[in-house]
Structures are given as C-alpha cells and as structure tokens.
Design a protein around this motif. Structure first.
Motif, mmCIF file in Angstrom:
data_model
loop_
_atom_site.group_PDB
_atom_site.id
_atom_site.type_symbol
_atom_site.label_atom_id
_atom_site.label_comp_id
_atom_site.label_asym_id
_atom_site.label_seq_id
_atom_site.Cartn_x
_atom_site.Cartn_y
_atom_site.Cartn_z
ATOM 1 N N TYR A 85 8.736 -14.103 5.730
ATOM 2 C CA TYR A 85 7.460 -13.998 5.017
ATOM 3 C C TYR A 85 6.923 -12.591 5.230
ATOM 4 C CZ TYR A 85 2.623 -14.592 3.599
ATOM 5 O OH TYR A 85 1.408 -14.444 2.971
ATOM 6 N N LEU A 86 6.661 -11.886 4.142
ATOM 7 C CA LEU A 86 6.115 -10.536 4.198
ATOM 8 C C LEU A 86 4.628 -10.600 3.887
ATOM 9 C CD1 LEU A 86 9.011 -8.639 2.383
ATOM 10 C CD2 LEU A 86 8.585 -8.824 4.830
ATOM 11 N N ASN A 87 3.829 -10.138 4.820
ATOM 12 C CA ASN A 87 2.377 -10.225 4.713
ATOM 13 C C ASN A 87 1.874 -9.642 3.398
ATOM 14 O OD1 ASN A 87 -0.490 -9.004 5.255
ATOM 15 N ND2 ASN A 87 -0.194 -10.532 6.862
ATOM 16 N N GLY A 88 0.856 -10.296 2.827
ATOM 17 C CA GLY A 88 0.303 -9.873 1.552
ATOM 18 C C GLY A 88 -0.247 -8.465 1.539
ATOM 19 N N TYR A 89 -0.470 -7.891 2.716
ATOM 20 C CA TYR A 89 -0.907 -6.483 2.795
ATOM 21 C C TYR A 89 0.026 -5.578 2.003
ATOM 22 C CZ TYR A 89 -0.588 -1.798 4.853
ATOM 23 O OH TYR A 89 -0.460 -0.441 5.031
ATOM 24 N N ASN A 90 1.327 -5.852 2.056
ATOM 25 C CA ASN A 90 2.298 -5.001 1.370
ATOM 26 C C ASN A 90 2.101 -5.014 -0.145
ATOM 27 O OD1 ASN A 90 4.280 -4.087 3.582
ATOM 28 N ND2 ASN A 90 4.137 -6.295 3.930
ATOM 29 N N TYR A 91 1.901 -6.208 -0.712
ATOM 30 C CA TYR A 91 1.727 -6.274 -2.166
ATOM 31 C C TYR A 91 0.324 -5.824 -2.564
ATOM 32 C CZ TYR A 91 4.149 -7.716 -6.417
ATOM 33 O OH TYR A 91 4.833 -7.728 -7.611
ATOM 34 N N SER A 92 -0.671 -6.103 -1.737
ATOM 35 C CA SER A 92 -2.017 -5.630 -2.029
ATOM 36 C C SER A 92 -2.037 -4.109 -2.125
ATOM 37 C CB SER A 92 -2.990 -6.098 -0.935
ATOM 38 O OG SER A 92 -4.270 -5.546 -1.133
ATOM 39 N N THR A 93 -1.390 -3.442 -1.186
ATOM 40 C CA THR A 93 -1.339 -1.980 -1.198
ATOM 41 C C THR A 93 -0.555 -1.469 -2.396
ATOM 42 O OG1 THR A 93 -1.405 -2.023 1.228
ATOM 43 C CG2 THR A 93 -0.775 0.049 0.194
ATOM 44 N N THR A 94 0.510 -2.197 -2.768
ATOM 45 C CA THR A 94 1.283 -1.814 -3.954
ATOM 46 C C THR A 94 0.427 -1.916 -5.206
ATOM 47 O OG1 THR A 94 3.290 -2.668 -2.883
ATOM 48 C CG2 THR A 94 3.389 -2.283 -5.258
ATOM 49 N N PHE A 95 -0.292 -3.029 -5.362
ATOM 50 C CA PHE A 95 -1.165 -3.190 -6.529
ATOM 51 C C PHE A 95 -2.276 -2.150 -6.540
ATOM 52 C CE2 PHE A 95 0.730 -7.344 -7.422
ATOM 53 C CZ PHE A 95 0.622 -7.403 -8.799
ATOM 54 N N ALA A 96 -2.818 -1.818 -5.381
ATOM 55 C CA ALA A 96 -3.867 -0.800 -5.306
ATOM 56 C C ALA A 96 -3.338 0.548 -5.784
ATOM 57 C CB ALA A 96 -4.401 -0.692 -3.883
ATOM 58 N N THR A 97 -2.095 0.853 -5.449
ATOM 59 C CA THR A 97 -1.483 2.104 -5.899
ATOM 60 C C THR A 97 -1.241 2.079 -7.396
ATOM 61 O OG1 THR A 97 -0.389 2.267 -3.741
ATOM 62 C CG2 THR A 97 0.412 3.710 -5.481
ATOM 63 N N TRP A 98 -0.775 0.944 -7.922
ATOM 64 C CA TRP A 98 -0.580 0.823 -9.366
ATOM 65 C C TRP A 98 -1.905 0.973 -10.101
ATOM 66 C CZ3 TRP A 98 2.844 -4.220 -9.081
ATOM 67 C CH2 TRP A 98 4.137 -3.871 -8.664
ATOM 68 N N LEU A 99 -2.968 0.376 -9.577
ATOM 69 C CA LEU A 99 -4.289 0.487 -10.196
ATOM 70 C C LEU A 99 -4.746 1.938 -10.233
ATOM 71 C CD1 LEU A 99 -6.937 -0.692 -11.334
ATOM 72 C CD2 LEU A 99 -7.660 -1.095 -8.962
ATOM 73 N N LYS A 100 -4.558 2.633 -9.132
ATOM 74 C CA LYS A 100 -4.936 4.049 -9.074
ATOM 75 C C LYS A 100 -4.127 4.862 -10.083
ATOM 76 C CE LYS A 100 -5.352 7.937 -5.859
ATOM 77 N NZ LYS A 100 -5.128 8.396 -4.455
ATOM 78 N N ASN A 101 -2.830 4.604 -10.155
ATOM 79 C CA ASN A 101 -1.987 5.313 -11.121
ATOM 80 C C ASN A 101 -2.422 5.015 -12.555
ATOM 81 O OD1 ASN A 101 -0.438 6.330 -9.023
ATOM 82 N ND2 ASN A 101 1.239 4.869 -9.289
ATOM 83 N N PHE A 102 -2.713 3.758 -12.826
ATOM 84 C CA PHE A 102 -3.144 3.336 -14.156
ATOM 85 C C PHE A 102 -4.435 4.065 -14.544
ATOM 86 C CE2 PHE A 102 -5.295 0.041 -16.895
ATOM 87 C CZ PHE A 102 -4.421 0.112 -17.965
ATOM 88 N N ASP A 103 -5.390 4.103 -13.638
ATOM 89 C CA ASP A 103 -6.659 4.775 -13.916
ATOM 90 C C ASP A 103 -6.497 6.281 -14.063
ATOM 91 O OD1 ASP A 103 -8.127 2.445 -13.953
ATOM 92 O OD2 ASP A 103 -8.838 2.624 -11.887
ATOM 93 N N ASN A 104 -5.621 6.871 -13.260
ATOM 94 C CA ASN A 104 -5.473 8.330 -13.255
ATOM 95 C C ASN A 104 -4.765 8.876 -14.484
ATOM 96 O OD1 ASN A 104 -6.761 8.523 -10.802
ATOM 97 N ND2 ASN A 104 -4.902 8.792 -9.598
ATOM 98 N N HIS A 105 -4.128 8.004 -15.267
ATOM 99 C CA HIS A 105 -3.368 8.482 -16.422
ATOM 100 C C HIS A 105 -3.921 7.960 -17.744
ATOM 101 C CE1 HIS A 105 -0.410 9.134 -13.126
ATOM 102 N NE2 HIS A 105 -0.143 10.217 -13.829
ATOM 103 N N GLN A 106 -5.208 7.681 -17.764
ATOM 104 C CA GLN A 106 -5.813 7.171 -18.995
ATOM 105 C C GLN A 106 -5.664 8.129 -20.165
ATOM 106 O OE1 GLN A 106 -7.172 3.962 -19.503
ATOM 107 N NE2 GLN A 106 -5.970 3.834 -17.629
#
Length: 377
Positions: free
Chosen positions: A308-329
């Motif tokens: 079991y891999l703690n949800g911290y890993n996917y939360s941080t991944t999604f946070a990075t994707w969100l930042k990338n998505f916003d930064n390339h509008q």
C-alpha cells in the motif's frame, strides 16, 4: 462472541456505516437512499462550480477537507454512488469508448503540458513516487518505475506485456535500462497509439529500437503467438469492471513461472468507491477497488505479495499536475476540447483540486495506491 463479531452483528442493522454487503434489506435500502441524497448534493455543488460559480480554491479545498475524512472514517458506504460499484460487472470493462473520449483522447498538447513530456519520461497518467525524496515530477516518475522494476524483478531478456501502456512511458523507460528486454503494449486509445507510433519512428526513442510491439485494441480481443515472462498494468484496473475475467485473460498470456504486477488506486474501506462526478465527467464506469479486492480473486492468478502506497504520493502528483495545468493556460486554452474551454477548465480544476485533497485525506491512510504481485494460481 468476540467484540468484533458483536460489532459486525450490530452493523447489519445500522445504515450508512461499515460494510454495505452485510446489511439487512432495510438497512441496505436506507443506505442507498442516503447515497442518492449525497449524489444529488455532490453534483449540485460541482455543476454550480463548472457553470461559473466563483469559488476560491481555498474554499473548495476546505469543503473537501471537511467532508472526505468523515466519509472515509465513518460512512464509506456513501462513497459508492451506484450498486454496480459494489460488485463485478458482467463485462471486463464498461464504457470504454466514453472513457477514451473524456479522458485519453484529449488534445495531446494539453496532456503533455500537464503530465510532462521529457526525453525519457513520456506523459504518464499515474502516481509518481515522492516518498523517496524526489524533487520534481520527472524524478518522481523515474523513482516510481525503478520501484516497479525491483518489485516485479525484471531481468534483462524478459519478454514483457504492458496492459494499458498509455503513451509508452513505462516501456520506454524500462527498455532504456535493459538492452535485451522486449515489450508488447496493449492500448485501446487510438490517440495514444498514434503518439507511440510517432515515437517508434523517432531514433531518440527506445520505442524505435525494434524491441517494442504495439497492439491497438481491447484486452478481450488480444491474442499473441508468445507467452510473457512478466505482465504489468499501471492504473488500468480502475477501468476494469470484472477482475475474474481480466485475470483469466492475463493468466492465458503468462509463462508458467511468470509474474504479474498490478498498480491501481485503491481504498482501505469496506467497500469499493466511486463518484457521480467522476463517472459523468472524468472516468465513466471507473471505480477504486477495495485493497482486498485483488487478493480475493485467486482462481487463475493469486496474489503473493502486496504493497500500500500512502496517498501522499498521489496527492503530490495531482498537485503538480494542477500547477502545470494552471501554468500553461496561454498554450492550452486554444486547443479543441469539444466544448467551451472555460467550462472544460472548470471541470478539470474541480477534479484536480478534489483529488489533491482526496488522497491527502486522513494522512493518506485510507485512499492511496495498491500494488499486487501475482503468479499462476
């Protein structure tokens, strides 16, 4: 009578809490009635947001942070919006064409910017591993794949099948590490296959090495002349509705001493979960299997190890994707999405913000990623 059996006996009669499969008919119907109310409220809030209601991110995050821990800890039955989420469907997968349209056949330019598109790490729409100290998304994805290589015990010369190979990131990375490995990838998305076909013509890509074979189509229809030493599947089983049939098919492709590695989003709650929002806008017929679901299916394949891999890993991944998505509008806003871009952006921001908070909820202990190593039963 032990305290656990006594508690379970009581829970049979109580709606909303615990395992919905053990409920009496009255408690079950009461639970499903409450679920319909939660579904209605969830969609009302989501539709208001995506249709233009101005809500600052911190308020949206606070809403998720307030409700998700309560659901995970006390009322997990409310997170199964449809009865079919609670059990296997009749078909191996449902709604595949809808899934391709909503998720995997989106403009490649947007996906590249959000997910990352490097020389070695192509767009990869699954968890990156941050708990080992990665400082950026590309490094975290490399560390995730190194972890998979170790757990699956990949050896040079292995013949590997990648079920749901995405844009070819996993084969490309592993081929770069092992000069005698051969890969076959199965993918249902025509757009993703076109991306890989481009890479197969690019001398800088390991997909052009002659050691990668691409099969465009459904797992149900796939047949191969050879059997494989290793089979891996990263993320795809959230879209598989019938584990029994999927394992039967994968087992037919596997060498006698072969191994299967499955990586999926998983929940450590009594029931499988989903949401009406993601079903409509993001992952048609998708579900997050309970952590015990894969090991409980042992007819053709059996689980010999799991993590079991703690949800911290996917939360941080999604946070990075969100930042990338916003930064390339400025770049992604002019691409074709089949709808007004402002609405598309809100649909995706709601989803990304939600999943950042969702996987971080309860310190990542309820909702994270499961990894399973299987062999012939």
């Amino acid at each position: 009578m032990t305290s656990n059996s006594f508690l379970q006996d009581i829970e049979k009669y109580l709606p909303l809490v615990g395992d919905v499969h053990i409920k009496t008919p009255l408690a079950y119907q009461a639970t499903r009635g409450a679920v319909s109310v939660v579904n209605t409220l969830q969609m009302a809030a989501a539709e208001a947001y995506i249709n233009g209601l101005e809500v600052p991110d911190f308020l949206l995050e606070g809403l998720f942070d307030s409700f998700m821990p309560v659901f995970f800890r006390y009322f997990p039955s409310l997170l199964a919006p449809y009865d079919w989420v609670l059990k296997e469907t009749d078909h191996l997968a449902e709604g595949s064409k809808d899934l391709m349209k909503l998720q995997y056949d989106l403009p490649q330019g947007m996906l590249n910017k959000m997910l990352g598109d490097g020389q070695l790490i192509y767009p990869k729409y699954s968890m990156a591993l941050w708990e080992k100290g990665a400082s950026n998304l590309e490094q975290a994805q490399m560390q995730m794949l190194d972890d998979v290589i170790e757990k699956l015990d990949i050896k040079d010369g292995d013949r590997i099948l990648d079920f749901g190979c995405g844009w070819g990131c996993v084969p490309n990375y592993i081929l770069s590490k092992f000069p005698n490995v051969t890969f076959t990838g199965i993918n249902l998305s025509h757009e993703q296959c076109e991306y890989m076909r481009g890479k197969m013509q690019d001398p800088a890509s390991y997909l052009s090495s002659g050691r990668f074979t691409l099969y465009e189509g459904d797992l149900n229809d796939a047949n191969f002349d050879q059997k494989f030493d290793k089979i891996l599947s990263i993320g795809v089983f959230c879209h598989v509705g019938n584990l029994t049939k999927a394992f039967e098919k994968l087992a037919s492709f596997l060498n006698d001493n072969g191994k299967v590695f499955i990586h999926i989003i998983t929940v450590r709650t009594p029931n499988h979960i989903s949401s009406v929002y993601t079903h409509q806008y993001i992952f048609p017929h998708g579900r997050f299997w309970n952590y015990d679901a894969v090991p409980s299916h042992n007819k053709d394949l059996k689980t010999i190890k799991r993590w079991y891999l703690n949800g911290y890993n996917y939360s941080t991944t999604f946070a990075t994707w969100l930042k990338n998505f916003d930064n390339h509008q400025a770049i992604v806003k002019d691409l074709e999405y089949g709808m007004d871009y402002a609405k598309f952006r809100r649909i995706w921001r709601f989803y990304l913000i939600w999943f950042v908070r969702n996987f971080a909820s309860c310190n990542g202990e309820y909702n994270g990623n499961g990894q399973f190593l299987l062999v012939h039963a």
